[in-house]
Write a protein that holds these residues in place. Structure first.
Motif, PDB file in Angstrom:
ATOM      1  N   ARG A  92    -115.725 -14.777  60.187  1.00  0.00           N
ATOM      2  CA  ARG A  92    -115.546 -15.365  58.854  1.00  0.00           C
ATOM      3  C   ARG A  92    -116.333 -14.604  57.796  1.00  0.00           C
ATOM      4  NH1 ARG A  92    -115.779 -19.884  57.561  1.00  0.00           N
ATOM      5  NH2 ARG A  92    -117.356 -19.742  55.951  1.00  0.00           N
ATOM      6  N   ILE A 123    -114.449 -22.328  52.009  1.00  0.00           N
ATOM      7  CA  ILE A 123    -115.029 -21.377  51.040  1.00  0.00           C
ATOM      8  C   ILE A 123    -114.676 -21.804  49.613  1.00  0.00           C
ATOM      9  CG2 ILE A 123    -115.131 -19.397  52.621  1.00  0.00           C
ATOM     10  CD1 ILE A 123    -112.560 -18.377  51.313  1.00  0.00           C
ATOM     11  N   THR A 162    -124.884 -21.963  49.292  1.00  0.00           N
ATOM     12  CA  THR A 162    -124.060 -21.283  50.285  1.00  0.00           C
ATOM     13  C   THR A 162    -124.503 -19.819  50.339  1.00  0.00           C
ATOM     14  OG1 THR A 162    -121.883 -20.252  50.545  1.00  0.00           O
ATOM     15  CG2 THR A 162    -122.285 -21.369  48.457  1.00  0.00           C
ATOM     16  N   GLU A 188    -132.008 -17.301  51.123  1.00  0.00           N
ATOM     17  CA  GLU A 188    -132.262 -16.587  52.378  1.00  0.00           C
ATOM     18  C   GLU A 188    -132.741 -15.152  52.129  1.00  0.00           C
ATOM     19  OE1 GLU A 188    -130.481 -20.144  54.086  1.00  0.00           O
ATOM     20  OE2 GLU A 188    -130.392 -19.099  52.176  1.00  0.00           O
ATOM     21  N   ASP A 304    -129.712 -21.549  62.232  1.00  0.00           N
ATOM     22  CA  ASP A 304    -129.417 -20.558  63.272  1.00  0.00           C
ATOM     23  C   ASP A 304    -130.470 -20.542  64.368  1.00  0.00           C
ATOM     24  OD1 ASP A 304    -127.941 -18.052  61.057  1.00  0.00           O
ATOM     25  OD2 ASP A 304    -127.227 -19.954  61.849  1.00  0.00           O
ATOM     26  N   ARG A 330    -122.641 -28.559  65.275  1.00  0.00           N
ATOM     27  CA  ARG A 330    -123.425 -27.466  65.845  1.00  0.00           C
ATOM     28  C   ARG A 330    -124.302 -27.980  66.994  1.00  0.00           C
ATOM     29  NH1 ARG A 330    -126.100 -22.357  62.558  1.00  0.00           N
ATOM     30  NH2 ARG A 330    -125.514 -20.886  64.200  1.00  0.00           N
ATOM     31  N   LEU A 369    -122.324 -18.179  68.905  1.00  0.00           N
ATOM     32  CA  LEU A 369    -123.405 -17.189  68.984  1.00  0.00           C
ATOM     33  C   LEU A 369    -124.764 -17.795  69.302  1.00  0.00           C
ATOM     34  CD1 LEU A 369    -124.866 -14.526  68.516  1.00  0.00           C
ATOM     35  CD2 LEU A 369    -124.546 -14.852  66.060  1.00  0.00           C
TER      36      LEU A 369
HETATM   37  C1  EPZ Z   1    -124.257 -17.946  56.681  1.00  0.00           C
HETATM   38  O1  EPZ Z   1    -122.977 -18.503  56.892  1.00  0.00           O
HETATM   39  C2  EPZ Z   1    -124.621 -17.222  57.971  1.00  0.00           C
HETATM   40  N1  EPZ Z   1    -123.639 -16.156  58.221  1.00  0.00           N
HETATM   41  C3  EPZ Z   1    -124.635 -18.223  59.125  1.00  0.00           C
HETATM   42  O2  EPZ Z   1    -125.058 -17.526  60.286  1.00  0.00           O
HETATM   43  C4  EPZ Z   1    -125.646 -19.318  58.810  1.00  0.00           C
HETATM   44  O3  EPZ Z   1    -125.627 -20.281  59.835  1.00  0.00           O
HETATM   45  C5  EPZ Z   1    -125.283 -19.975  57.468  1.00  0.00           C
HETATM   46  O4  EPZ Z   1    -125.227 -18.971  56.433  1.00  0.00           O
HETATM   47  C6  EPZ Z   1    -126.295 -21.028  57.039  1.00  0.00           C
HETATM   48  O5  EPZ Z   1    -127.563 -20.430  56.952  1.00  0.00           O
HETATM   49  C7  EPZ Z   1    -123.753 -15.001  57.521  1.00  0.00           C
HETATM   50  O6  EPZ Z   1    -124.634 -14.826  56.689  1.00  0.00           O
HETATM   51  C8  EPZ Z   1    -122.741 -13.942  57.835  1.00  0.00           C
HETATM   52  P1  EPZ Z   1    -123.001 -21.343  54.122  1.00  0.00           P
HETATM   53  P2  EPZ Z   1    -122.164 -19.112  55.622  1.00  0.00           P
HETATM   54  O7  EPZ Z   1    -121.922 -20.962  53.193  1.00  0.00           O
HETATM   55  O8  EPZ Z   1    -122.478 -18.350  54.405  1.00  0.00           O
HETATM   56  C9  EPZ Z   1    -120.768 -25.423  53.351  1.00  0.00           C
HETATM   57  C10 EPZ Z   1    -125.000 -16.899  62.537  1.00  0.00           C
HETATM   58  O9  EPZ Z   1    -125.170 -17.542  63.569  1.00  0.00           O
HETATM   59  N2  EPZ Z   1    -119.918 -24.666  52.410  1.00  0.00           N
HETATM   60  O10 EPZ Z   1    -124.421 -21.121  53.713  1.00  0.00           O
HETATM   61  O11 EPZ Z   1    -120.737 -19.225  56.051  1.00  0.00           O
HETATM   62  C11 EPZ Z   1    -120.597 -24.982  54.811  1.00  0.00           C
HETATM   63  O12 EPZ Z   1    -119.502 -25.665  55.394  1.00  0.00           O
HETATM   64  C12 EPZ Z   1    -124.162 -17.466  61.409  1.00  0.00           C
HETATM   65  O13 EPZ Z   1    -125.494 -15.759  62.305  1.00  0.00           O
HETATM   66  C13 EPZ Z   1    -118.944 -25.340  51.680  1.00  0.00           C
HETATM   67  O14 EPZ Z   1    -118.766 -26.544  51.817  1.00  0.00           O
HETATM   68  O15 EPZ Z   1    -122.784 -20.560  55.510  1.00  0.00           O
HETATM   69  C14 EPZ Z   1    -121.926 -25.370  55.421  1.00  0.00           C
HETATM   70  O16 EPZ Z   1    -121.884 -26.739  55.761  1.00  0.00           O
HETATM   71  C15 EPZ Z   1    -123.553 -18.798  61.801  1.00  0.00           C
HETATM   72  N3  EPZ Z   1    -118.175 -24.624  50.813  1.00  0.00           N
HETATM   73  C16 EPZ Z   1    -122.923 -25.161  54.279  1.00  0.00           C
HETATM   74  O17 EPZ Z   1    -122.149 -25.119  53.077  1.00  0.00           O
HETATM   75  C17 EPZ Z   1    -118.323 -23.280  50.615  1.00  0.00           C
HETATM   76  O18 EPZ Z   1    -117.606 -22.687  49.793  1.00  0.00           O
HETATM   77  C18 EPZ Z   1    -123.702 -23.860  54.368  1.00  0.00           C
HETATM   78  O19 EPZ Z   1    -122.766 -22.847  54.599  1.00  0.00           O
HETATM   79  C19 EPZ Z   1    -119.318 -22.613  51.372  1.00  0.00           C
HETATM   80  C20 EPZ Z   1    -120.106 -23.318  52.259  1.00  0.00           C
END
Ligand code: EPZ
Length: 416
Positions: A92, A123, A162, A188, A304, A330, A369
């Motif tokens: 993703r 997203i 996010t 982050e 994570d 998770r 992962l």
């Molecule tokens: C990043 O994912 C990381 N991946 C993830 O690591 C990590 O778990 C996550 O951040 C949280 O820290 C990368 O950086 C490639 P989010 P991301 O958008 O960006 C919701 C690993 O194991 N959300 O911060 O996809 C979402 O559903 C991976 O290395 C929306 O609702 O995570 C979640 O509940 C797994 N709408 C929360 O926000 C959006 O448009 C945080 O997601 C975007 C996100």
């Protein structure tokens, strides 16, 4: 399908070196789209996800070469603006091409990521931000089609922080006309690393690492020549491996300042963590103490690390409450840890972990992962042999993990 076999009970000792951060190198690779030329990224971990992103960038017409932990990315010409479903469904983070493609070419066609094992992971916030910057976005047949003559600066408020949403919009804003403010932005270290890389390309960005980031758009960016930060989740995973085996391990190249929440909690559990120059010295106690954790956006406890921490608490002295507040699903490692004798009850987003004397090795299955990392940590301490199936999940995010653990004395091998 490869499996990993671990004979548990060995106290880990010796020194391990941390690789570059997966979640920093992936956005850095897509940041190269913003420039036209020869980009170099150093300290790159040799991971499946890096190869997947490389193949996607090659699909867009770029030259991609990974050798000796260094990426060469030739981004002179673009022959496609489409990120097909096949790439996005396996990883993703492919959605990170959306902002840069739109900023550079005015168009992008990216498959919607669809759900994944740990949750729906929409997203909508990425799309909301790009629309605020003037992009016209339609959704059809599972694809996002975005277009914009030139993106305009805007003030964007994220309902929730996010990580990739902040990264996508920071990259889009770097070449936009005017100023963009990202409010409630993710903090982050990987977001900060991306901002530093963009600044080295000529971008004008302030506030990365805080919840309010200001980007003044510029007209052009230079190619990237950048060294990736070390992987904080790999570092934390090795801290957990040393802790659970009553080990005495030196971890080289990690950045403790990226892991304050984890180090505070692991010390509360009775683990000694001392920083000596660029090494973290970790000593596991005879018996870990049970402590509660709740995952939060950075600088809180990272989601994570939730699964790996649960493996520790499974044999700690007492009961611990583990609350997952970021993703809705998770806890898939729970069923596998229970096969190894753990006593865990899940109610909604909280797992109650009653520490047992010891775990027993068993055949288990990786589901994502970090769940697979949790099973490795548990297997290192379990009595008997643990065989983990579907280790391709592990290979997405950990470079040579069985070699690194074997160097620390673990009885671990990959079974074809
Ligand atoms: C990043 O994912 C990381 N991946 C993830 O690591 C990590 O778990 C996550 O951040 C949280 O820290 C990368 O950086 C490639 P989010 P991301 O958008 O960006 C919701 C690993 O194991 N959300 O911060 O996809 C979402 O559903 C991976 O290395 C929306 O609702 O995570 C979640 O509940 C797994 N709408 C929360 O926000 C959006 O448009 C945080 O997601 C975007 C996100």
């Amino acid at each position: 399908m490869d499996k990993i076999e671990i004979i548990g009970g060995v106290k880990l000792s010796g020194e391990v070196t941390i690789s570059g951060a997966k979640n920093a190198v992936l956005p850095l690779m897509t940041a190269a789209i913003l420039s036209s030329g020869e980009n170099i990224i150093r300290n790159v971990p040799n991971l499946r996800d890096v190869m997947t992103m490389g193949k996607l960038l090659a699909h867009l017409g770029f030259g991609f070469h990974l050798e000796d932990n260094q990426i060469l990315l030739q981004t002179k010409k673009i022959t496609s603006i489409e990120a097909p479903y096949d790439f996005v469904k396996t990883m993703r983070a492919s959605v990170l091409v959306l902002g840069p493609l739109l900023a550079r070419t005015g168009r992008a066609k990216v498959s919607l990521p669809g759900g994944c094992a740990i949750g729906a992971r929409p997203i909508n916030l990425h799309i909301m931000g790009l629309e605020k910057m003037g992009a016209k976005i339609t959704l059809s047949e599972g694809y996002i089609e975005a277009s914009a003559k030139r993106l305009k600066g805007a003030t964007i408020y994220f309902d929730i922080p996010t990580v990739t949403g902040t990264e996508n919009l920071m990259m889009a804003a770097a070449l936009a006309d005017g100023t963009t403010i990202l409010e409630n932005a993710a903090r982050e270290p990987e977001v900060v690393d991306l901002a530093n890389a963009l600044i080295s390309m000529g971008a004008d960005i302030q506030g990365a690492g805080t919840s309010s980031i200001k980007i003044n758009g510029v007209n052009k960016l230079r190619p990237l020549d950048y060294t990736v930060i070390p992987d904080r989740i790999e570092t934390a995973t090795f801290i957990a491996a040393a802790a659970i085996t009553r080990g005495d391990v030196k971890i080289k190249g990690g950045r403790p300042e990226h892991l304050e929440a984890v180090i505070n909690k692991i010390k509360e559990a009775g683990v000694r963590v001392v920083q000596k120059n660029d090494k973290l010295i970790v000593k596991g106690p005879e018996r870990l103490s049970s402590i509660d954790i709740k995952t939060m956006p950075h600088p809180g406890f990272p989601t994570d690390m939730q699964a790996q921490f649960m493996a520790l608490m499974a044999i700690a002295d007492g009961t611990s409450l583990i609350t997952e507040s970021i993703f809705e699903n998770r806890f898939m490692h729970v069923a596998e840890l229970k096969r190894m004798g753990a006593d865990i009850k899940v109610e909604g987003s909280t797992a109650t972990v009653k520490g047992v004397e010891s775990l027993t090795g068993a055949p288990v299955m990786a589901t994502d992962l970090r769940a697979s990392a949790s099973l490795v940590v548990a297997g290192l301490a379990a009595h008997g042999t643990t065989v983990i199936d579907r280790v391709y999940h592990l290979d997405r995010g950990y470079e040579k993990i069985e070699e690194k653990l074997r160097m620390l004395g673990a009885k671990i091998r990959r079974v074809k």
